[in-house]
Write an enzyme that holds these catalytic residues in place. Structure first.
Site, PDB file in Angstrom:
ATOM      1  N   LYS A  40     -72.033  68.670 -36.634  1.00  0.00           N
ATOM      2  CA  LYS A  40     -71.126  68.239 -37.691  1.00  0.00           C
ATOM      3  C   LYS A  40     -69.835  69.050 -37.717  1.00  0.00           C
ATOM      4  O   LYS A  40     -68.778  68.520 -38.076  1.00  0.00           O
ATOM      5  CB  LYS A  40     -71.836  68.290 -39.049  1.00  0.00           C
ATOM      6  CG  LYS A  40     -72.894  67.197 -39.202  1.00  0.00           C
ATOM      7  CD  LYS A  40     -72.291  65.806 -39.035  1.00  0.00           C
ATOM      8  CE  LYS A  40     -73.306  64.698 -39.187  1.00  0.00           C
ATOM      9  NZ  LYS A  40     -72.692  63.356 -39.021  1.00  0.00           N
TER      10      LYS A  40
ATOM     11  N   VAL B 112     -77.355  62.743 -50.067  1.00  0.00           N
ATOM     12  CA  VAL B 112     -77.714  61.558 -50.845  1.00  0.00           C
ATOM     13  C   VAL B 112     -79.110  61.059 -50.470  1.00  0.00           C
ATOM     14  O   VAL B 112     -79.597  61.300 -49.363  1.00  0.00           O
ATOM     15  CB  VAL B 112     -76.680  60.433 -50.645  1.00  0.00           C
ATOM     16  CG1 VAL B 112     -75.343  60.831 -51.270  1.00  0.00           C
ATOM     17  CG2 VAL B 112     -76.487  60.095 -49.173  1.00  0.00           C
TER      18      VAL B 112
ATOM     19  N   TYR C 275     -77.942  70.478 -36.063  1.00  0.00           N
ATOM     20  CA  TYR C 275     -77.218  69.474 -36.852  1.00  0.00           C
ATOM     21  C   TYR C 275     -75.898  70.059 -37.361  1.00  0.00           C
ATOM     22  O   TYR C 275     -74.853  69.410 -37.294  1.00  0.00           O
ATOM     23  CB  TYR C 275     -78.094  69.033 -38.023  1.00  0.00           C
ATOM     24  CG  TYR C 275     -77.442  68.055 -38.975  1.00  0.00           C
ATOM     25  CD1 TYR C 275     -77.409  66.699 -38.691  1.00  0.00           C
ATOM     26  CD2 TYR C 275     -76.877  68.495 -40.175  1.00  0.00           C
ATOM     27  CE1 TYR C 275     -76.820  65.791 -39.565  1.00  0.00           C
ATOM     28  CE2 TYR C 275     -76.294  67.606 -41.057  1.00  0.00           C
ATOM     29  CZ  TYR C 275     -76.275  66.253 -40.752  1.00  0.00           C
ATOM     30  OH  TYR C 275     -75.686  65.364 -41.632  1.00  0.00           O
TER      31      TYR C 275
ATOM     32  N   ASP D  77     -78.570  51.931 -28.474  1.00  0.00           N
ATOM     33  CA  ASP D  77     -79.112  53.225 -28.869  1.00  0.00           C
ATOM     34  C   ASP D  77     -78.083  54.309 -28.568  1.00  0.00           C
ATOM     35  O   ASP D  77     -77.773  54.583 -27.399  1.00  0.00           O
ATOM     36  CB  ASP D  77     -80.402  53.486 -28.093  1.00  0.00           C
ATOM     37  CG  ASP D  77     -81.118  54.751 -28.532  1.00  0.00           C
ATOM     38  OD1 ASP D  77     -80.548  55.509 -29.348  1.00  0.00           O
ATOM     39  OD2 ASP D  77     -82.237  54.984 -28.053  1.00  0.00           O
TER      40      ASP D  77
ATOM     41  N   THR E  14     -81.006  58.915 -48.982  1.00  0.00           N
ATOM     42  CA  THR E  14     -81.223  57.908 -47.949  1.00  0.00           C
ATOM     43  C   THR E  14     -82.471  58.296 -47.161  1.00  0.00           C
ATOM     44  O   THR E  14     -83.119  59.310 -47.446  1.00  0.00           O
ATOM     45  CB  THR E  14     -80.025  57.854 -46.996  1.00  0.00           C
ATOM     46  OG1 THR E  14     -79.866  59.143 -46.384  1.00  0.00           O
ATOM     47  CG2 THR E  14     -78.743  57.486 -47.741  1.00  0.00           C
TER      48      THR E  14
ATOM     49  N   ARG F 298     -83.759  45.953 -36.571  1.00  0.00           N
ATOM     50  CA  ARG F 298     -83.493  46.865 -37.681  1.00  0.00           C
ATOM     51  C   ARG F 298     -82.729  46.186 -38.819  1.00  0.00           C
ATOM     52  O   ARG F 298     -82.618  46.742 -39.913  1.00  0.00           O
ATOM     53  CB  ARG F 298     -82.730  48.094 -37.180  1.00  0.00           C
ATOM     54  CG  ARG F 298     -83.550  48.930 -36.206  1.00  0.00           C
ATOM     55  CD  ARG F 298     -82.767  50.122 -35.696  1.00  0.00           C
ATOM     56  NE  ARG F 298     -82.623  51.141 -36.721  1.00  0.00           N
ATOM     57  CZ  ARG F 298     -83.528  52.082 -36.990  1.00  0.00           C
ATOM     58  NH1 ARG F 298     -84.671  52.109 -36.320  1.00  0.00           N
ATOM     59  NH2 ARG F 298     -83.302  52.990 -37.915  1.00  0.00           N
TER      60      ARG F 298
ATOM     61  N   ASN G 224     -70.436  56.359 -38.621  1.00  0.00           N
ATOM     62  CA  ASN G 224     -71.425  56.740 -39.628  1.00  0.00           C
ATOM     63  C   ASN G 224     -72.750  57.205 -39.014  1.00  0.00           C
ATOM     64  O   ASN G 224     -73.444  58.036 -39.605  1.00  0.00           O
ATOM     65  CB  ASN G 224     -71.677  55.547 -40.551  1.00  0.00           C
ATOM     66  CG  ASN G 224     -72.898  55.733 -41.432  1.00  0.00           C
ATOM     67  OD1 ASN G 224     -72.844  56.364 -42.475  1.00  0.00           O
ATOM     68  ND2 ASN G 224     -74.034  55.177 -40.994  1.00  0.00           N
TER      69      ASN G 224
END
Length: 240
Positions: free
Chosen positions: A142, A169, A138, A57, A171, A40, A83
């Site tokens: 968070k 953003v 999700y 992973d 990405t 990666r 992150n």
């Protein structure tokens, strides 16, 4: 004031993680990056920039342990930036909350911890049965990682801990149409990892270098304790 520091950034093969690691390396810090696998790292110039690379992973608890072992080989980090994250995946719980929890519990306590949150945490659920069942959203994950960040701010003396909403953003996760500022998306993490002159010094929920008010549950000591207990039972790893 900024000193040269040893910093780990998870999920740094692309997007915000890569941008954060780049900015810290440009400032002269020793940066260790985590990626799922070496393939990666597609930029051939990256390896020369990093202090080191750890692989694994974060959807696999056993590989999370391996990442912790690899990272610990570099010694005690000054800062760890959690992150790595996924948006639409059956691995949301493991990657977004179990992995940062396990890495935090298994590694030596750093001076600074930074966890990536999201404005979507405000619609997350406090129903922790979703954590053990693996059917959380999700938004749930968070809320929980934000709660973990703020819990550690008061539990670990000598370690500051913050949560950061990087914004929506453009990405790979956010998509090309995301309206927020990609550069602003990593500046707060960089500052919190390397700058000693931050107010509040710990326990902040940040968006673009400004402190905001998180979901009330994230600051609730009762919910913080229930979350940590649920994570300890789910993973078999005590926080300490």
């Amino acid at each position: 004031m900024t000193d040269m520091t040893l910093i780990l950034v998870t999920g740094a093969s692309s997007g915000l993680g890569h941008d954060t690691a780049d900015a810290l390396a440009d400032d002269g810090h020793d940066v260790v990056v985590h990626v799922r696998d070496q393939a990666r790292l597609t930029d051939t110039g990256d390896s020369a920039r990093w202090k080191g690379v750890v692989t694994g992973d974060l959807a696999s608890p056993e590989e999370i342990r391996g990442v912790a072992r690899q990272a610990s080989g570099f010694g005690r980090f000054d800062a760890v930036i959690h992150n790595a994250g996924v948006l639409h995946s059956p691995d949301v719980v493991t990657v977004n909350i179990v992995a940062p929890y396990m890495l935090t519990a298994l590694m030596d306590k750093p001076a600074r911890l930074i966890y990536l949150s999201s404005s979507m945490h405000r619609t997350g659920s406090t129903d922790l049965s979703r954590l053990t069942s693996g059917v959380a959203s999700y938004d749930d994950s968070k809320l929980w990682v934000t709660t973990l960040a703020l819990a550690l701010a008061s539990r670990w003396e000598g370690t500051s801990s913050h949560a950061v909403d990087p914004g929506w953003v453009p990405t790979r996760m956010g998509g090309p149409g995301a309206p927020d500022d990609l550069i602003a998306g990593h500046r707060t993490q960089v500052r919190l990892a390397a700058d000693h002159d931050v107010t509040p010094s710990t326990g902040g929920y940040w968006y673009h270098q400004q402190v905001q008010t998180p979901h009330p549950a994230a600051r609730d000591e009762g919910f913080q304790a229930r979350l940590i207990h649920a994570l300890e039972r789910h993973t078999g790893v005590l926080l300490g």
